[in-house]
Design a protein around this motif. Structure first.
Motif, PDB file in Angstrom:
ATOM      1  N   CYS A 102     -13.062  33.695  12.431  1.00  0.00           N
ATOM      2  CA  CYS A 102     -13.518  33.157  11.155  1.00  0.00           C
ATOM      3  C   CYS A 102     -12.483  33.437  10.078  1.00  0.00           C
ATOM      4  N   ALA A 103     -12.643  32.747   8.966  1.00  0.00           N
ATOM      5  CA  ALA A 103     -11.736  32.903   7.840  1.00  0.00           C
ATOM      6  C   ALA A 103     -11.848  34.306   7.262  1.00  0.00           C
ATOM      7  N   ASP A 104     -10.745  34.812   6.735  1.00  0.00           N
ATOM      8  CA  ASP A 104     -10.746  36.151   6.144  1.00  0.00           C
ATOM      9  C   ASP A 104     -11.783  36.271   5.032  1.00  0.00           C
ATOM     10  N   SER A 105     -11.987  35.179   4.302  1.00  0.00           N
ATOM     11  CA  SER A 105     -12.888  35.204   3.154  1.00  0.00           C
ATOM     12  C   SER A 105     -14.351  35.418   3.535  1.00  0.00           C
ATOM     13  N   VAL A 106     -14.686  35.198   4.810  1.00  0.00           N
ATOM     14  CA  VAL A 106     -16.088  35.338   5.229  1.00  0.00           C
ATOM     15  C   VAL A 106     -16.283  36.418   6.287  1.00  0.00           C
ATOM     16  N   LYS A 107     -15.212  37.073   6.704  1.00  0.00           N
ATOM     17  CA  LYS A 107     -15.335  38.122   7.720  1.00  0.00           C
ATOM     18  C   LYS A 107     -16.295  39.212   7.269  1.00  0.00           C
ATOM     19  N   GLY A 108     -17.134  39.622   8.186  1.00  0.00           N
ATOM     20  CA  GLY A 108     -18.107  40.663   7.880  1.00  0.00           C
ATOM     21  C   GLY A 108     -19.373  40.140   7.220  1.00  0.00           C
ATOM     22  N   ARG A 109     -19.355  38.865   6.817  1.00  0.00           N
ATOM     23  CA  ARG A 109     -20.532  38.279   6.166  1.00  0.00           C
ATOM     24  C   ARG A 109     -21.116  37.113   6.964  1.00  0.00           C
ATOM     25  N   PHE A 110     -20.262  36.322   7.600  1.00  0.00           N
ATOM     26  CA  PHE A 110     -20.701  35.146   8.359  1.00  0.00           C
ATOM     27  C   PHE A 110     -20.541  35.406   9.854  1.00  0.00           C
ATOM     28  N   THR A 111     -21.480  34.882  10.621  1.00  0.00           N
ATOM     29  CA  THR A 111     -21.419  34.984  12.075  1.00  0.00           C
ATOM     30  C   THR A 111     -21.692  33.622  12.697  1.00  0.00           C
ATOM     31  N   LYS A 130     -27.076  22.659  23.009  1.00  0.00           N
ATOM     32  CA  LYS A 130     -25.928  21.957  22.426  1.00  0.00           C
ATOM     33  C   LYS A 130     -25.897  22.162  20.912  1.00  0.00           C
ATOM     34  N   THR A 131     -26.097  23.391  20.503  1.00  0.00           N
ATOM     35  CA  THR A 131     -26.233  23.713  19.095  1.00  0.00           C
ATOM     36  C   THR A 131     -25.306  24.857  18.704  1.00  0.00           C
ATOM     37  N   VAL A 132     -24.724  24.733  17.521  1.00  0.00           N
ATOM     38  CA  VAL A 132     -23.917  25.805  16.950  1.00  0.00           C
ATOM     39  C   VAL A 132     -24.588  26.259  15.655  1.00  0.00           C
ATOM     40  N   TYR A 133     -24.516  27.569  15.419  1.00  0.00           N
ATOM     41  CA  TYR A 133     -25.162  28.165  14.262  1.00  0.00           C
ATOM     42  C   TYR A 133     -24.130  28.881  13.392  1.00  0.00           C
ATOM     43  N   LEU A 134     -24.447  28.982  12.104  1.00  0.00           N
ATOM     44  CA  LEU A 134     -23.635  29.792  11.203  1.00  0.00           C
ATOM     45  C   LEU A 134     -24.602  30.629  10.374  1.00  0.00           C
ATOM     46  N   GLU A 135     -24.616  31.922  10.657  1.00  0.00           N
ATOM     47  CA  GLU A 135     -25.439  32.865   9.909  1.00  0.00           C
ATOM     48  C   GLU A 135     -24.605  33.362   8.742  1.00  0.00           C
ATOM     49  N   MET A 136     -25.084  33.140   7.523  1.00  0.00           N
ATOM     50  CA  MET A 136     -24.332  33.493   6.326  1.00  0.00           C
ATOM     51  C   MET A 136     -25.108  34.539   5.536  1.00  0.00           C
ATOM     52  N   ASN A 137     -24.518  35.708   5.383  1.00  0.00           N
ATOM     53  CA  ASN A 137     -25.137  36.805   4.640  1.00  0.00           C
ATOM     54  C   ASN A 137     -24.266  37.194   3.454  1.00  0.00           C
ATOM     55  N   LEU A 152     -24.084  36.166   0.480  1.00  0.00           N
ATOM     56  CA  LEU A 152     -23.443  34.967  -0.057  1.00  0.00           C
ATOM     57  C   LEU A 152     -22.955  35.180  -1.481  1.00  0.00           C
ATOM     58  N   LYS A 153     -21.829  34.544  -1.783  1.00  0.00           N
ATOM     59  CA  LYS A 153     -21.200  34.634  -3.093  1.00  0.00           C
ATOM     60  C   LYS A 153     -21.108  33.242  -3.712  1.00  0.00           C
ATOM     61  N   PRO A 154     -21.003  33.170  -5.023  1.00  0.00           N
ATOM     62  CA  PRO A 154     -20.865  31.848  -5.661  1.00  0.00           C
ATOM     63  C   PRO A 154     -19.672  31.052  -5.106  1.00  0.00           C
ATOM     64  N   GLU A 155     -18.617  31.737  -4.710  1.00  0.00           N
ATOM     65  CA  GLU A 155     -17.453  31.024  -4.171  1.00  0.00           C
ATOM     66  C   GLU A 155     -17.676  30.465  -2.775  1.00  0.00           C
ATOM     67  N   ASP A 156     -18.819  30.758  -2.172  1.00  0.00           N
ATOM     68  CA  ASP A 156     -19.177  30.138  -0.901  1.00  0.00           C
ATOM     69  C   ASP A 156     -19.808  28.766  -1.104  1.00  0.00           C
ATOM     70  N   THR A 157     -20.060  28.409  -2.341  1.00  0.00           N
ATOM     71  CA  THR A 157     -20.646  27.110  -2.639  1.00  0.00           C
ATOM     72  C   THR A 157     -19.715  25.993  -2.171  1.00  0.00           C
ATOM     73  N   ALA A 158     -20.256  25.091  -1.358  1.00  0.00           N
ATOM     74  CA  ALA A 158     -19.455  24.014  -0.774  1.00  0.00           C
ATOM     75  C   ALA A 158     -20.369  23.130   0.071  1.00  0.00           C
ATOM     76  N   VAL A 159     -19.808  22.021   0.530  1.00  0.00           N
ATOM     77  CA  VAL A 159     -20.467  21.234   1.581  1.00  0.00           C
ATOM     78  C   VAL A 159     -19.926  21.746   2.912  1.00  0.00           C
ATOM     79  N   TYR A 160     -20.821  22.101   3.792  1.00  0.00           N
ATOM     80  CA  TYR A 160     -20.450  22.655   5.094  1.00  0.00           C
ATOM     81  C   TYR A 160     -20.593  21.570   6.169  1.00  0.00           C
ATOM     82  N   TYR A 161     -19.534  21.420   6.949  1.00  0.00           N
ATOM     83  CA  TYR A 161     -19.497  20.417   8.011  1.00  0.00           C
ATOM     84  C   TYR A 161     -19.331  21.114   9.357  1.00  0.00           C
ATOM     85  N   CYS A 162     -20.146  20.730  10.318  1.00  0.00           N
ATOM     86  CA  CYS A 162     -19.932  21.250  11.662  1.00  0.00           C
ATOM     87  C   CYS A 162     -19.079  20.262  12.448  1.00  0.00           C
ATOM     88  N   TYR A 163     -18.433  20.768  13.474  1.00  0.00           N
ATOM     89  CA  TYR A 163     -17.707  19.899  14.399  1.00  0.00           C
ATOM     90  C   TYR A 163     -17.936  20.405  15.821  1.00  0.00           C
TER      91      TYR A 163
END
Length: 121
Positions: free
Chosen positions: A59-68, A76-83, A85-96
């Protein structure tokens, strides 16, 4: 046709948590890498986290230790657990998902429609 259906975005206060899901539907022979990008208006899409078919993740350095990131191949599912959270995490999230539709077809990246995550008090 293959579709990726995302869910789980929304508005959360700083320090809060969200869990994003992305399910692949349709005719799928095999899945390779799965992951998440995010994008803020005016900026390039950036990789948040990815996980290989063998379960290795990064994962990106900016989310290490917070996102899993995790995956359920049976669903056939992928998950992103986000703990934490900071205002700078605000974005549109796209899975691939990198997948192939047949034994002799190449792996191709498919993308979800995007889900908005807003972190604000």
């Amino acid at each position: 046709q293959v579709q990726l259906v995302e869910s789980g975005g929304g508005l959360v206060q700083p320090g809060g948590s969200l869990r994003l899901s992305c399910a692949a539907t349709g005719t799928i022979f095999a899945i390779n890498d799965m992951g998440w990008f995010r994008q803020v208006p005016g900026k390039e899409r950036e990789l948040v986290a990815r996980i290989t078919s063998g379960g290795t993740s990064n994962c990106a350095d900016s989310v290490k230790g917070r996102f899993t990131i995790s995956r359920d191949d049976a669903r056939k599912t992928v998950y992103l657990e986000m703990n934490s959270l900071k205002p700078e995490d605000t974005a549109v999230y796209y899975c691939y998902v990198d997948l192939r539709r047949g034994r002799s077809t190449p792996f191709i990246s498919y993308w979800g429609q995007g889900t908005q995550v807003t972190v604000s008090s």
